[in-house]
Design an enzyme around this catalytic site. Structure first.
Site, short mmCIF file in Angstrom:
data_model
loop_
_atom_site.label_atom_id
_atom_site.label_comp_id
_atom_site.label_asym_id
_atom_site.label_seq_id
_atom_site.Cartn_x
_atom_site.Cartn_y
_atom_site.Cartn_z
N MET A 91 0.80 -1.22 0.00
CA MET A 91 0.00 0.00 0.00
C MET A 91 0.84 1.28 0.00
O MET A 91 0.32 2.35 0.28
CB MET A 91 -0.99 -0.01 1.18
CG MET A 91 -1.94 -1.21 1.14
SD MET A 91 -2.68 -1.58 -0.49
CE MET A 91 -4.15 -0.57 -0.41
N ASN A 115 1.84 -4.98 -10.63
CA ASN A 115 0.95 -4.75 -9.50
C ASN A 115 -0.41 -5.36 -9.78
O ASN A 115 -0.83 -5.43 -10.94
CB ASN A 115 0.78 -3.23 -9.30
CG ASN A 115 -0.16 -2.88 -8.17
OD1 ASN A 115 -0.06 -3.44 -7.06
ND2 ASN A 115 -1.09 -1.97 -8.41
N HIS A 138 -4.46 -4.91 -8.92
CA HIS A 138 -5.38 -3.88 -8.42
C HIS A 138 -6.81 -4.41 -8.49
O HIS A 138 -7.20 -5.00 -9.50
CB HIS A 138 -5.23 -2.60 -9.25
CG HIS A 138 -6.03 -1.47 -8.70
ND1 HIS A 138 -5.66 -0.76 -7.58
CD2 HIS A 138 -7.22 -0.95 -9.09
CE1 HIS A 138 -6.57 0.15 -7.31
NE2 HIS A 138 -7.54 0.06 -8.21
C1 GAR Z 1 -5.64 -7.32 -3.16
O1 GAR Z 1 -7.01 -7.48 -3.36
C2 GAR Z 1 -5.08 -6.29 -4.11
O2 GAR Z 1 -5.79 -6.19 -5.30
C3 GAR Z 1 -5.22 -5.03 -3.32
O3 GAR Z 1 -4.92 -5.39 -2.00
C4 GAR Z 1 -5.35 -6.72 -1.79
C5 GAR Z 1 -4.28 -7.46 -1.05
O4 GAR Z 1 -4.75 -8.68 -0.57
N1 GAR Z 1 -4.33 -4.01 -3.80
C6 GAR Z 1 -4.61 -2.73 -3.82
O5 GAR Z 1 -5.66 -2.28 -3.41
C7 GAR Z 1 -3.53 -1.87 -4.40
N2 GAR Z 1 -4.02 -0.58 -4.70
P1 GAR Z 1 -3.78 -9.77 0.02
O6 GAR Z 1 -2.85 -9.07 1.02
O7 GAR Z 1 -4.67 -10.78 0.69
O8 GAR Z 1 -3.01 -10.36 -1.12
#
Ligand code: GAR
Length: 187
Positions: A88, A105, A107
């Site tokens: 993040m 990345n 998203h």
């Molecule tokens: C995921 O859903 C990803 O798409 C999102 O964070 C989550 C992480 O989940 N990413 C963002 O929002 C980036 N802007 P995880 O820690 O269980 O893999």
């Protein structure tokens, strides 16, 4: 197959990290996860690094030169591929200019829609009929690099932020590995 040395950056739960670790055990999968970088010492996802004996490094992003530290660590571990999996923090222009290898990345929206944070609430607010996830190359623009893979689903009338998140993440677990395979097929 000669696998690329990869590093996964996380900040939280790490379910994508877990999935990538599992996929990378496959002989034909193009990357090996040699390192995990995390900006949050309390991130639940660190357990997947520990369980799989993958070195992990917690980076204090409150110190001014933390990105230099990350670059040095990436060099030390000979990392040539980075997956941002729920990391993040935004990588600076300077970082991207210094680290010239591939960074991708994931998203939780159909980019270019809903860049940045609070994706699920924006999707509900805008009464979208469909959403999904996107894997893209990272460049200097937030969530703005070239798209590698998208996966879509249609929303149901009863969907809320939590159900959208669950459905989106279920798609992420196939989108992220597929994007990685696609990159190396092209090269
Ligand atoms: C995921 O859903 C990803 O798409 C999102 O964070 C989550 C992480 O989940 N990413 C963002 O929002 C980036 N802007 P995880 O820690 O269980 O893999």
């Amino acid at each position: 197959m000669v696998k690329r040395n990869a590093c996964v950056f996380i900040s939280g739960k790490g379910s994508n990290l877990k999935n990538l670790i599992e996929k990378s055990r496959n002989y034909n999968f193009p990357i090996k996860i040699n390192l995990v970088i995390c900006d949050n010492e309390k991130a639940l996802g660190l357990k997947y690094a520990k369980l799989n004996s993958i070195p992990y490094i917690i980076i204090n992003t409150r110190v001014s030169n933390y990105e230099n530290k990350i670059i040095n660590i990436l060099r030390k571990y000979k990392i040539s591929f980075i997956c941002l999996a729920g990391y993040m923090k935004i990588l600076s222009k300077r970082f991207l200019q210094n680290y010239k290898k591939i960074i991708i990345n994931i998203h939780p929206s159909l980019l270019p829609k809903y860049k940045g944070l609070n994706t699920y609430s924006k999707i509900i607010k805008n009464k979208e009929v469909k959403t999904g996830c996107t894997v893209h190359h990272v460049n200097e623009k937030l969530d703005g690099g070239n798209i590698i893979t998208k996966k879509t689903f249609f929303l149901s009338p009863g969907d809320n932020e939590n159900s959208i998140k669950l459905k989106t993440q279920a798609l992420e677990y196939s989108a992220f590995p597929e994007a990685i395979i696609k990159i190396f097929r092209q090269n």
